[in-house]
Write an enzyme that holds these catalytic residues in place. Structure first.
Site, short mmCIF file in Angstrom:
data_model
loop_
_atom_site.label_atom_id
_atom_site.label_comp_id
_atom_site.label_asym_id
_atom_site.label_seq_id
_atom_site.Cartn_x
_atom_site.Cartn_y
_atom_site.Cartn_z
N CYS A 114 -17.01 13.92 -24.77
CA CYS A 114 -16.35 14.60 -25.89
C CYS A 114 -14.84 14.72 -25.70
O CYS A 114 -14.11 15.05 -26.64
CB CYS A 114 -16.95 15.98 -26.09
SG CYS A 114 -18.73 15.90 -26.31
N HIS A 255 -12.27 20.32 -29.92
CA HIS A 255 -13.52 19.57 -30.03
C HIS A 255 -14.54 20.46 -30.73
O HIS A 255 -14.68 21.64 -30.42
CB HIS A 255 -14.01 19.18 -28.63
CG HIS A 255 -15.41 18.67 -28.62
ND1 HIS A 255 -15.85 17.70 -29.50
CD2 HIS A 255 -16.49 19.03 -27.87
CE1 HIS A 255 -17.13 17.47 -29.27
NE2 HIS A 255 -17.55 18.26 -28.30
N ASN A 285 -21.51 18.09 -33.84
CA ASN A 285 -20.75 17.59 -32.68
C ASN A 285 -20.79 16.06 -32.68
O ASN A 285 -21.85 15.47 -32.49
CB ASN A 285 -21.41 18.16 -31.41
CG ASN A 285 -20.70 17.73 -30.13
OD1 ASN A 285 -19.89 16.81 -30.13
ND2 ASN A 285 -21.03 18.40 -29.04
O1 UT7 Z 1 -19.86 18.76 -26.60
C1 UT7 Z 1 -19.85 18.88 -25.22
C2 UT7 Z 1 -20.16 20.17 -24.70
N1 UT7 Z 1 -21.29 20.78 -25.31
C3 UT7 Z 1 -21.26 22.06 -25.56
O2 UT7 Z 1 -20.24 22.67 -25.32
C4 UT7 Z 1 -22.52 22.70 -26.05
C5 UT7 Z 1 -22.68 24.01 -25.32
N2 UT7 Z 1 -23.93 24.75 -25.60
C6 UT7 Z 1 -24.24 25.29 -26.77
O3 UT7 Z 1 -23.61 25.07 -27.77
C7 UT7 Z 1 -25.37 26.30 -26.78
O4 UT7 Z 1 -25.72 26.58 -25.44
C8 UT7 Z 1 -26.63 25.84 -27.56
C9 UT7 Z 1 -26.34 25.89 -29.04
C10 UT7 Z 1 -27.04 24.46 -27.13
C11 UT7 Z 1 -27.77 26.83 -27.27
O5 UT7 Z 1 -27.37 28.16 -27.61
P1 UT7 Z 1 -27.57 29.35 -26.57
O6 UT7 Z 1 -27.13 30.56 -27.26
O7 UT7 Z 1 -26.91 28.99 -25.30
O8 UT7 Z 1 -29.15 29.40 -26.42
P2 UT7 Z 1 -30.05 29.27 -25.11
O9 UT7 Z 1 -30.07 27.85 -24.63
O10 UT7 Z 1 -29.67 30.33 -24.13
O11 UT7 Z 1 -31.47 29.61 -25.71
C12 UT7 Z 1 -31.78 30.92 -26.23
C13 UT7 Z 1 -33.18 30.88 -26.81
C14 UT7 Z 1 -34.22 30.28 -25.87
O12 UT7 Z 1 -35.44 30.96 -26.09
P3 UT7 Z 1 -35.91 32.16 -25.11
O13 UT7 Z 1 -35.97 31.55 -23.74
O14 UT7 Z 1 -34.84 33.20 -25.22
O15 UT7 Z 1 -37.22 32.57 -25.68
C15 UT7 Z 1 -34.35 28.86 -26.36
O16 UT7 Z 1 -35.63 28.30 -26.05
O17 UT7 Z 1 -33.19 30.05 -27.99
C16 UT7 Z 1 -34.19 29.03 -27.85
N3 UT7 Z 1 -33.72 27.83 -28.54
C17 UT7 Z 1 -33.92 27.62 -29.84
N4 UT7 Z 1 -34.54 28.34 -30.79
C18 UT7 Z 1 -34.54 27.83 -32.04
C19 UT7 Z 1 -33.01 26.79 -28.00
N5 UT7 Z 1 -32.75 25.90 -28.98
C20 UT7 Z 1 -33.29 26.38 -30.12
C21 UT7 Z 1 -33.36 25.90 -31.44
N6 UT7 Z 1 -33.98 26.66 -32.37
N7 UT7 Z 1 -32.78 24.75 -31.82
#
Ligand code: UT7
Length: 333
Positions: A114, A255, A285
């Protein structure tokens, strides 16, 4: 000494749209979750027979037309991509050069995920300042849908396809010059965001591996935390180093990975909403293409004027990061 000027911008966005609603029928997710956690509403997806080079060439064609520079004067083309047409060779840059009818020029790809567009910008600046090249076409082009696992809700909600391009040219006028570019990388964090298989690291296995093993994998939450910290430090450093206040930035072009990351960095810099360029809602993204696509967006809305200062800031797999202080310096005012 020659300076490097950012002359023009162009972008291409494929027509097909994949909405949050569509994704909620494919994996266990919802429009509400995606919107709240990422700010993304939809992303564009390239057609099956539309390659990264097709999108890159279309964006580049527009950038060339807007630059006022004849295409025969372009002497180098660099493409940032993690979704090249072909895995090892030929480079996507050489294919784009041929599609544009550019002959006998230097052309190569770089892989910085990215951060790719900031990296190619730094390469263009260095080649021009050294006197080796005069007019360089830089491109960020991605068909991320080709390396996305549409059964993994942690990644498939994030990524989209598209391309952006810019023409960087030599100038003697220091007021037009790109002010500074910082880039960095840290392979200690390589496993946060990667396509683990398919390369020489798994060469023998790859013959028996399914295509799906080449899809992107991400430790989203860990990546998120490193992204906020790194991006914030990066922009504070480049502003301090150049004695520039954040209030002097007309357009902060980060980004477009996640609205929450962008807001955290914007708040740390005390930026006003009107300084922050946002396209994540409609494109998701698009990795190396996201910054030039965002610059093109403000250009086409008539919001990017000659002389205005942009601050670019990117972060991605590698890990890599980079920032740049760039005045918009078109030949045609
Ligand atoms: O471009 C290069 C760099 N990339 C980035 O900078 C991306 C960085 N990361 C992110 O943008 C975020 O971490 C995400 C959007 C990918 C995820 O958001 P988050 O707030 O960090 O969520 P998490 O991974 O901590 O997950 C929280 C909960 C989990 O469930 P439990 O364990 O709390 O029950 C996940 O299983 O949300 C769940 N989850 C979802 N639920 C519904 C993860 N993905 C999804 C989904 N829909 N798509």
């Amino acid at each position: 000494m020659a300076y490097a000027a950012f002359r023009s911008i162009g972008a291409y966005v494929p027509s097909s749209i994949l909405t949050n609603e569509d994704l909620s029928k494919m994996v266990d997710t919802s429009d509400e979750w995606i919107t709240k956690r990422t700010g993304i509403k939809e992303r564009h997806i390239a057609a099956k027979d539309e390659f990264t080079s097709d999108m890159g060439a279309k964006a580049a064609q527009i950038a060339i037309e807007r630059s006022g520079i004849d295409k025969t004067q372009i002497d180098m083309l660099v493409c940032a991509t993690i979704s090249p047409d072909y895995f090892c060779m030929p480079s996507t840059a050489t294919i784009i050069a041929t599609k544009l009818g550019l002959k006998n020029i230097t052309a190569f790809d770089i892989s910085a995920a990215c951060t790719g567009f900031v990296y190619v910008l730094s390469i263009a600046k260095a080649f021009i300042e050294s006197g080796m090249k005069k007019n360089i076409l830089i491109i960020g082009a991605e068909k991320l849908s080709a390396i996305t696992d549409y059964t993994d809700r942690g990644t498939c909600i994030l990524f989209g396809d598209g391309a952006g391009a810019a023409v960087i040219s030599a100038t003697n006028n220091k007021d037009e010059a790109i002010i500074d570019i910082h880039t960095g990388a840290d392979g200690e964090y390589a496993d946060l965001l990667m396509t683990p298989n398919g390369g020489s690291g798994s060469a023998h296995d790859s013959l028996t591996q399914e295509a799906s093993s080449c899809f992107m994998q991400m430790k989203g939450n860990e990546t998120f935390k490193v992204a906020v910290k790194t991006l914030t430090k990066d922009v504070i450093d480049i502003l301090e180093h150049n004695n520039i206040q954040s209030s002097q930035i007309k357009h902060f072009v980060p980004h477009q990975a996640n609205l929450r990351i962008i807001k955290a960095v914007g708040d740390a810099l005390k930026l006003q909403d009107e300084q922050v360029v946002l396209t994540v809602e409609k494109y998701g993204n698009t990795s190396g293409a996201s910054i030039p696509m965002a610059i093109n967006d403000i250009y086409e809305k008539g919001e990017l004027k000659a002389g205005e200062l942009m601050l670019l800031d990117a972060f991605g797999g590698g890990l890599t990061w980079g920032s740049a202080l760039v005045p918009f310096s078109p030949l045609k005012k």
